[in-house]
Each structure stands twice: as structure tokens, then as C-alpha cells.
Design a protein around this motif. Sequence first.
Motif, PDB file in Angstrom:
ATOM      1  N   ILE A  66       0.842  -1.211   0.000  1.00  0.00           N
ATOM      2  CA  ILE A  66       0.000   0.000   0.000  1.00  0.00           C
ATOM      3  C   ILE A  66       0.871   1.253   0.000  1.00  0.00           C
ATOM      4  CG2 ILE A  66      -2.005  -1.072   1.100  1.00  0.00           C
ATOM      5  CD1 ILE A  66      -1.185   0.477   3.681  1.00  0.00           C
ATOM      6  N   GLY A  67       2.199   1.076  -0.026  1.00  0.00           N
ATOM      7  CA  GLY A  67       3.063   2.258  -0.081  1.00  0.00           C
ATOM      8  C   GLY A  67       4.463   1.948   0.407  1.00  0.00           C
TER       9      GLY A  67
ATOM     10  N   LEU B  47       5.506  -1.006   7.937  1.00  0.00           N
ATOM     11  CA  LEU B  47       4.500  -1.230   8.983  1.00  0.00           C
ATOM     12  C   LEU B  47       4.981  -2.401   9.837  1.00  0.00           C
ATOM     13  CD1 LEU B  47       1.427  -1.111   6.570  1.00  0.00           C
ATOM     14  CD2 LEU B  47       2.294   0.761   7.988  1.00  0.00           C
TER      15      LEU B  47
ATOM     16  N   GLY C   9       0.674  -6.691   8.374  1.00  0.00           N
ATOM     17  CA  GLY C   9      -0.220  -6.433   7.255  1.00  0.00           C
ATOM     18  C   GLY C   9      -1.617  -5.960   7.618  1.00  0.00           C
TER      19      GLY C   9
HETATM   20  N1  LIG Z   1       5.339  -2.870   5.837  1.00  0.00           N
HETATM   21  C1  LIG Z   1       4.588  -4.029   5.892  1.00  0.00           C
HETATM   22  C2  LIG Z   1       4.851  -5.000   6.879  1.00  0.00           C
HETATM   23  C3  LIG Z   1       4.075  -6.168   6.937  1.00  0.00           C
HETATM   24  C4  LIG Z   1       3.063  -6.375   6.016  1.00  0.00           C
HETATM   25  C5  LIG Z   1       2.803  -5.415   5.050  1.00  0.00           C
HETATM   26  C6  LIG Z   1       3.564  -4.252   4.978  1.00  0.00           C
HETATM   27  C7  LIG Z   1       3.273  -3.261   3.916  1.00  0.00           C
HETATM   28  C8  LIG Z   1       2.250  -3.336   2.991  1.00  0.00           C
HETATM   29  N2  LIG Z   1       2.339  -2.229   2.228  1.00  0.00           N
HETATM   30  C9  LIG Z   1       3.382  -1.519   2.655  1.00  0.00           C
HETATM   31  O1  LIG Z   1       3.963  -2.141   3.720  1.00  0.00           O
END
Ligand SMILES: Nc1ccccc1-c1cnco1
Length: 241
Positions: free
Chosen positions: A135-136, A140, A143
Motif C-alpha cells: 500500500i506504499g 509497517l 499487514g
Molecule cells: N510494511 C509491511 C509490513 C508487513 C506487512 C505489510 C507491509 C506493507 C504493505 N504495504 C506496505 O507495507
Amino acid sequence: MRIDVLTIFPEYLAPMRAALLGRAIDRGLLSLDVHDLRNWTHDVHRAVDDSPYGGGPGMVMKPDVWGPALDEVCAGDPTPRLVVPTPAGRPFTQELVHEYATEQRLVFACGRYEGIDQRVVDDAATRMRVDEVSIGDYVLVGGEVAVLVMVEAVARFLPGVLGNPASAAQDSFSDGLLEGPSYTRPEVWRERPVPDVLRSGNHALIDRWRRDQSLERTLRRRPELLDALPDSSFDKHDRAL
Ligand SMILES: Nc1ccccc1-c1cnco1
């Protein structure tokens, strides 16, 4: 649409049962089942991850937990599309939102930052469509937040979810451009008036002004979106800007 989410933090998905999404679920416009991945663990510690082969920081989620979980949750008809949020995924765009909105079943697999053993995705891909999606470009912890974003974006396009379906058709990205500025009452706020054109009642002029604002904002903030549009998207007035 049937949505299943597999996660070690079920409570993280609670917001999906509130507000717009919650009402859509209550009205049967979509079904949502959240599954605690630890239900498929085998040991007293209910371990879901382990150290990475080859060393390195963090932990990797175990295939012998994810495998049986996906086997059970993804069973039945129709075969779902499996979506795995990951920073290494393909970009989650409005185009993908439109694709997902036509699916009858989506299963979301929430992994931790260090990821799920790759063999889980490779194995699932032998039986169903699997998308690893980002998503960018930021990090994170897991998820779950990405799933909240994706489910909200998709649910807006399901029949009956939005009070005014036209909203989805007119919002940002629907024509490939950013939405321009919006205004409401009062007419003057902290000595800032609403642009005169919006109070003119001349809807041709208003539409033109809004289109110009949208083009100018897109050029200023996201010029690459303009490059991605076919020439046929622009009329002679657009080109004169
Ligand atoms: N950073 C993350 C850590 C764990 C699962 C997804 C992500 C994620 C999804 N889109 C951007 O980052």
C-alpha cells in the motif's frame, strides 16, 4: 462478497465492523470473517514464527502454520483470490481496487514485517490467484493496517455500500487525476471567501473550473499521473493550461 482475514492480531481488524463497513456487513452487502492464525499452531507456546534461514534480523512466519490455515480458510467455492500485504508487493492502486471489487471471495493473509516463508505463497499459487501487494513505500509492523486500507477501498465499490454511488465515480483517481479543492458553508470563513465561480450557478463554468483545479493540483503534486494518461484524456482547453 465474502472476505476472510487471517491474522495474529484479530482485534486489529475491529474497525472493519464500525461505520460504513460495519453497516455494509450488517446489511449483508459483504461478509467478513477474521481468523486467529494461532488456531493452527501445534505447540504449547502457539509459535507462529521462527528464525530466518541464512541468519539476519527478525523472525519469519512458519509455513507449517500458514499452510493448514490457508488450506482450511480458502477451501470451498468459489476459490478465493489470496492477497498478501507486503512492502515487497505490487502497488495497490485504484485499478486493483476495481479488480478486487468484482471478486466474489477475497482472503487476506496478514504477515509480520519480516514476512511469511515464501513457500506458503508459492504453494498457494498452485491452487489460486495470489497477489503480494504494497500500500506504499513505508514500513509497517504487520499487514493488518494494509488490509483495513484495502478492504475499505474495495468495499466503497460494492453495490449499495455508498449512499451515493456517484461519489465513487467522481472521487480522486476515478479519472486518473487528483480531486481539486472542496468548499462548504459559511461563504466567508476567517476572511477567506469561497471561490466566486462555485456560487455562480453556472455549471458549465463550475465544471471547467473544477477540471482546471484538478489538472493544476495533479501537475503540482503528482505529475507522473498526467504522464500515465492517454492524450485522448485532454481537450484543447486542458492543453492550454
Ligand atoms: N510494511 C509491511 C509490513 C508487513 C506487512 C505489510 C507491509 C506493507 C504493505 N504495504 C506496505 O507495507
